[in-house]
Design a protein around this motif. Structure first.
Motif, PDB file in Angstrom:
ATOM      1  N   ALA A 290       4.808  21.087   1.279  1.00 26.17           N
ATOM      2  CA  ALA A 290       3.545  20.395   1.032  1.00 26.17           C
ATOM      3  C   ALA A 290       3.562  19.027   1.696  1.00 26.17           C
ATOM      4  O   ALA A 290       4.599  18.356   1.736  1.00 26.17           O
ATOM      5  CB  ALA A 290       3.317  20.228  -0.465  1.00 26.17           C
ATOM      6  N   PRO A 291       2.430  18.584   2.231  1.00 26.74           N
ATOM      7  CA  PRO A 291       2.379  17.228   2.781  1.00 26.74           C
ATOM      8  C   PRO A 291       2.516  16.191   1.671  1.00 26.74           C
ATOM      9  O   PRO A 291       2.308  16.490   0.488  1.00 26.74           O
ATOM     10  CB  PRO A 291       1.008  17.150   3.435  1.00 26.74           C
ATOM     11  N   ARG A 292       2.888  15.015   2.048  1.00 21.22           N
ATOM     12  CA  ARG A 292       3.029  13.912   1.089  1.00 21.22           C
ATOM     13  C   ARG A 292       1.704  13.676   0.375  1.00 21.22           C
ATOM     14  O   ARG A 292       0.643  13.658   0.992  1.00 21.22           O
ATOM     15  CB  ARG A 292       3.455  12.645   1.830  1.00 21.22           C
ATOM     16  N   THR A 293       1.768  13.471  -0.927  1.00 21.01           N
ATOM     17  CA  THR A 293       0.584  13.153  -1.716  1.00 21.01           C
ATOM     18  C   THR A 293       0.246  11.679  -1.546  1.00 21.01           C
ATOM     19  O   THR A 293       1.080  10.805  -1.760  1.00 21.01           O
ATOM     20  CB  THR A 293       0.814  13.454  -3.202  1.00 21.01           C
ATOM     21  N   ILE A 294      -0.981  11.417  -1.126  1.00 20.83           N
ATOM     22  CA  ILE A 294      -1.418  10.033  -0.917  1.00 20.83           C
ATOM     23  C   ILE A 294      -1.976   9.501  -2.226  1.00 20.83           C
ATOM     24  O   ILE A 294      -2.923  10.056  -2.784  1.00 20.83           O
ATOM     25  CB  ILE A 294      -2.478   9.951   0.194  1.00 20.83           C
ATOM     26  N   VAL A 295      -1.383   8.435  -2.708  1.00 16.66           N
ATOM     27  CA  VAL A 295      -1.782   7.858  -3.995  1.00 16.66           C
ATOM     28  C   VAL A 295      -2.318   6.447  -3.757  1.00 16.66           C
ATOM     29  O   VAL A 295      -1.627   5.600  -3.172  1.00 16.66           O
ATOM     30  CB  VAL A 295      -0.594   7.803  -4.978  1.00 16.66           C
ATOM     31  N   ALA A 296      -3.552   6.210  -4.180  1.00 11.59           N
ATOM     32  CA  ALA A 296      -4.121   4.867  -4.083  1.00 11.59           C
ATOM     33  C   ALA A 296      -3.403   3.956  -5.068  1.00 11.59           C
ATOM     34  O   ALA A 296      -3.273   4.284  -6.253  1.00 11.59           O
ATOM     35  CB  ALA A 296      -5.618   4.904  -4.372  1.00 11.59           C
ATOM     36  N   HIS A 297      -2.916   2.834  -4.593  1.00 15.71           N
ATOM     37  CA  HIS A 297      -2.194   1.914  -5.459  1.00 15.71           C
ATOM     38  C   HIS A 297      -3.163   1.113  -6.318  1.00 15.71           C
ATOM     39  O   HIS A 297      -4.097   0.495  -5.815  1.00 15.71           O
ATOM     40  CB  HIS A 297      -1.345   0.949  -4.617  1.00 15.71           C
ATOM     41  N   GLU A 298      -2.928   1.146  -7.609  1.00 17.87           N
ATOM     42  CA  GLU A 298      -3.738   0.338  -8.517  1.00 17.87           C
ATOM     43  C   GLU A 298      -3.349  -1.132  -8.369  1.00 17.87           C
ATOM     44  O   GLU A 298      -2.175  -1.479  -8.391  1.00 17.87           O
ATOM     45  CB  GLU A 298      -3.518   0.776  -9.967  1.00 17.87           C
ATOM     46  N   SER A 299      -4.333  -1.988  -8.210  1.00 18.51           N
ATOM     47  CA  SER A 299      -4.042  -3.416  -8.079  1.00 18.51           C
ATOM     48  C   SER A 299      -3.579  -3.972  -9.420  1.00 18.51           C
ATOM     49  O   SER A 299      -4.200  -3.748 -10.455  1.00 18.51           O
ATOM     50  CB  SER A 299      -5.290  -4.175  -7.623  1.00 18.51           C
ATOM     51  N   ASP A 300      -2.442  -4.658  -9.406  1.00 22.12           N
ATOM     52  CA  ASP A 300      -1.947  -5.281 -10.638  1.00 22.12           C
ATOM     53  C   ASP A 300      -2.082  -6.798 -10.568  1.00 22.12           C
ATOM     54  O   ASP A 300      -1.459  -7.516 -11.342  1.00 22.12           O
ATOM     55  CB  ASP A 300      -0.483  -4.888 -10.874  1.00 22.12           C
ATOM     56  N   GLY A 301      -2.925  -7.253  -9.636  1.00 27.85           N
ATOM     57  CA  GLY A 301      -3.121  -8.693  -9.496  1.00 27.85           C
ATOM     58  C   GLY A 301      -2.096  -9.376  -8.632  1.00 27.85           C
ATOM     59  O   GLY A 301      -2.085 -10.595  -8.531  1.00 27.85           O
ATOM     60  N   SER A 302      -1.222  -8.605  -7.993  1.00 28.86           N
ATOM     61  CA  SER A 302      -0.198  -9.198  -7.141  1.00 28.86           C
ATOM     62  C   SER A 302      -0.786  -9.655  -5.815  1.00 28.86           C
ATOM     63  O   SER A 302      -1.711  -9.044  -5.275  1.00 28.86           O
ATOM     64  CB  SER A 302       0.923  -8.192  -6.873  1.00 28.86           C
ATOM     65  N   LEU A 303      -0.233 -10.733  -5.306  1.00 24.30           N
ATOM     66  CA  LEU A 303      -0.563 -11.233  -3.979  1.00 24.30           C
ATOM     67  C   LEU A 303       0.561 -10.809  -3.049  1.00 24.30           C
ATOM     68  O   LEU A 303       1.713 -11.204  -3.237  1.00 24.30           O
ATOM     69  CB  LEU A 303      -0.673 -12.762  -4.006  1.00 24.30           C
TER      70      LEU A 303
END
Length: 426
Positions: A290-303
Motif C-alpha cells: 500500500a502507498p504511504r497514508t498521507i495524514v494532515a498534521h493538526e496544528s498544535d500552535g507550534s511555530l
C-alpha cells in the motif's frame, strides 16, 4: 529527438507511470555557457560579458523546453494508447550550477554569482515554456540549495495569479551521510523552508543510493503532510561496475521494497544509473504494498522555523530567546562595525549570541548612514557561510519594505519578519 523518444518509450515499456522531460538545465542561466556549433571556441571574459551573445544557447530556452515536452508527450500518448492506462509527464526543473547561498570565491564568502531575482526570472521563463508544453507536473529536482528552490517556487507562485497550474513536486538531494544538503540544511529544516508551497509531494533523489537514504526517508515521512517521493541513484559511482554505479537492479529493488514495506512511499523510481531494467525491477518489487497514508498534521500552535537546522517553538515552551545584538539601533558597537564595513568583526557578535543560547537572530540595519538593502544582503550572505551561526533561524527587522525584501531574498531557511509599524498607513 528520435533518441530521446526511444529513451522515454523504453521507460514506459519497463512500467513507468511518469517520465520527466529532458529539461533539467533548460534555463538561460543553465545554458549560458553552451554555444551553437558554429560559435568560435573563444572562452575569454569578453565572451561571457556579452560578445557574440547571439550564439549563446540561452536564447533557445523556450524552444528547448517546448521540444522536450513534445517528445515526452508523444511517448506518453503512445504508451496510453498501447496499455490503456494513464501516463504522466513531469516537467524537469534542475537546481542550476550556481547557488544563491554559497560563494564560488573562497576569498570572499559574501560574494554570490547569482541573486534571488536573477534566479526567479530564469525559472519563470522555463516554467512558462513547460506549462505551454503541457506538462502534468512541475518537478523541482536535485535541489542542493534551498534558496534556489525558493526562487523557483516564488516564480511559480507569481504565475499562479495568472493561469491554472499543475501540481508541484519538490525533490532535494542529500550530499553526505550526515543527512544535509550541499548548502547545509537538514531534512526537517528543508521541509520547514518549502512547506509553504503546499507541494503534491516532497522527496529525495540523486546523490546517495537507496541503501544510505532510508533514515532520511523515514525522517521526511515523519514530518511531511503530503506525498513522499524517492528516486535514488543506483548506488554510489563505481567506474569498475558495468553501469558506472555500485548497485545492480535486483539489489536496488530489494532495498526499495523495504521502503514500501515500511509505508514510506507514494512515488518511487530511480535517478543516476537507473536504466529501464532498474525501473522494471523496482516496479515488480513494490507492487502489492500500500502507498504511504498521507495524514494532515493538526496544528498544535507550534511555530516551525529553520536555519540550517529546524527549530520548533510552542507557547508552552515559554520565552523564545532572540539575539538582538545584530541591530544597529540596539548595539552601538555593531552599528560602528557596520558603518566601517568591518563585517568579519560584526560576525563575532552574531556567533557569540548563538553560543550563549539565542534560538533566533535578529538583523536590523535601519540607520541613516547605512545603505540598508546593501548591508542586509552583505551581512546575511556572510552569515550563510558560517554554519555555527546559520544553523539558527533569522529574524528580518526593518521599517523599510525594500530592506525586508532584500533580507528575505538571502535566507534559505524559514525565518521571521519582525513587527512592522502601520502608523503611517499600510
Amino acid at each position: 529527438p528520435d533518441l530521446l523518444r526511444t529513451i522515454h518509450d523504453a521507460y514506459f515499456a519497463a512500467g513507468s507511470d511518469m517520465v520527466s522531460t529532458c529539461t533539467f538545465s533548460a534555463t538561460c542561466i543553465g545554458q549560458h555557457e553552451f554555444f551553437h556549433h558554429s560559435a568560435p571556441t573563444r572562452h575569454d571574459q569578453a565572451y561571457y560579458e556579452g560578445v557574440l551573445a547571439d550564439e549563446d544557447l540561452s536564447l533557445l530556452i523556450r524552444e528547448l523546453n517546448l521540444a522536450a515536452c513534445r517528445i515526452a508527450r508523444e511517448a506518453t500518448d503512445a504508451a496510453e494508447a498501447r496499455d490503456g492506462r494513464p501516463r504522466l509527464v513531469a516537467g524537469s526543473i534542475g537546481p542550476m550550477a550556481v547557488t544563491a547561498s554559497l560563494s564560488p570565491d573562497v576569498s570572499d564568502p559574501g560574494f554570490r554569482a547569482v541573486n534571488f531575482d536573477q534566479l526567479r526570472r530564469a525559472y519563470r521563463e522555463q516554467v512558462i515554456a513547460l506549462l505551454d508544453g503541457g506538462v502534468d507536473i512541475l518537478l523541482l529536482e536535485t535541489i542542493f540549495d534551498t534558496l534556489n528552490a525558493k526562487a523557483c517556487l516564488y516564480a511559480i507562485d507569481e504565475l499562479r495569479e495568472e493561469r491554472a497550474l499543475p501540481p508541484v513536486m519538490i525533490s532535494f538531494t542529500i550530499t553526505d551521510k550526515a543527512g544535509r544538503t550541499l548548502s547545509g540544511q537538514t531534512v526537517e529544516a528543508f521541509w520547514h523552508s518549502v512547506r509553504h508551497a503546499k507541494p503534491l509531494a516532497i522527496g529525495i533523489n540523486c546523490a546517495l543510493g537507496a541503501d544510505l537514504m532510508l533514515p532520511f526517508a523515514q525522517e521526511l515521512a515523519r514530518v511531511a503532510d503530503c506525498a513522499i517521493s524517492m528516486y535514488p541513484n543506483a548506488g554510489l559511482p563505481d567506474p569498475l561496475s558495468p553501469g558506472g554505479y555500485g548497485h545492480t537492479a535486483a539489489y536496488m529493488a530489494d532495498i526499495l521494497k523495504e521502503y514500501a514495506a515500511q509505508g514510506l512511499l507514494n512515488f518511487v523510481g530511480g535517478c543516476c544509473g537507473t536504466t529501464p531494467e532498474y525501473i522494471a525491477a523496482i516496479r515488480e518489487a513494490v507492487q502489492g504494498y500500500a502507498p504511504r497514508t498521507i495524514v494532515a498534521h493538526e496544528s498544535d500552535g507550534s511555530l516551525c522555523l529553520s536555519g540550517l537546522e529546524p527549530y520548533t517553538h510552542h507557547r508552552r515552551d515559554g520565552i523564545m530567546f532572540v539575539g538582538e545584538r545584530c541591530n544597529v539601533a540596539g548595539s552601538p558597537k555593531f552599528a560602528r562595525l557596520i558603518r566601517e564595513e568591518k563585517y568579519e568583526e560584526a560576525l563575532e557578535i552574531a556567533r557569540t549570541q548563538v553560543q550563549k543560547g539565542a534560538r533566533v537572530l535578529d538583523f536590523c540595519f535601519d540607520d541613516g548612514m547605512i545603505d540598508g538593502p546593501v548591508a542586509m544582503t552583505r551581512f546575511l550572505n556572510l552569515v550563510a557561510a558560517e554554519p555555527d551561526i546559520a544553523r539558527v533561524p533569522c529574524m528580518i527587522d526593518s521599517s523599510k519594505w525594500e530592506v525586508i525584501e532584500a533580507g528575505l531574498q538571502c535566507v534559505q531557511g524559514k525565518g521571521i519578519v519582525n513587527s512592522i509599524s502601520l502608523k503611517n498607513g499600510e
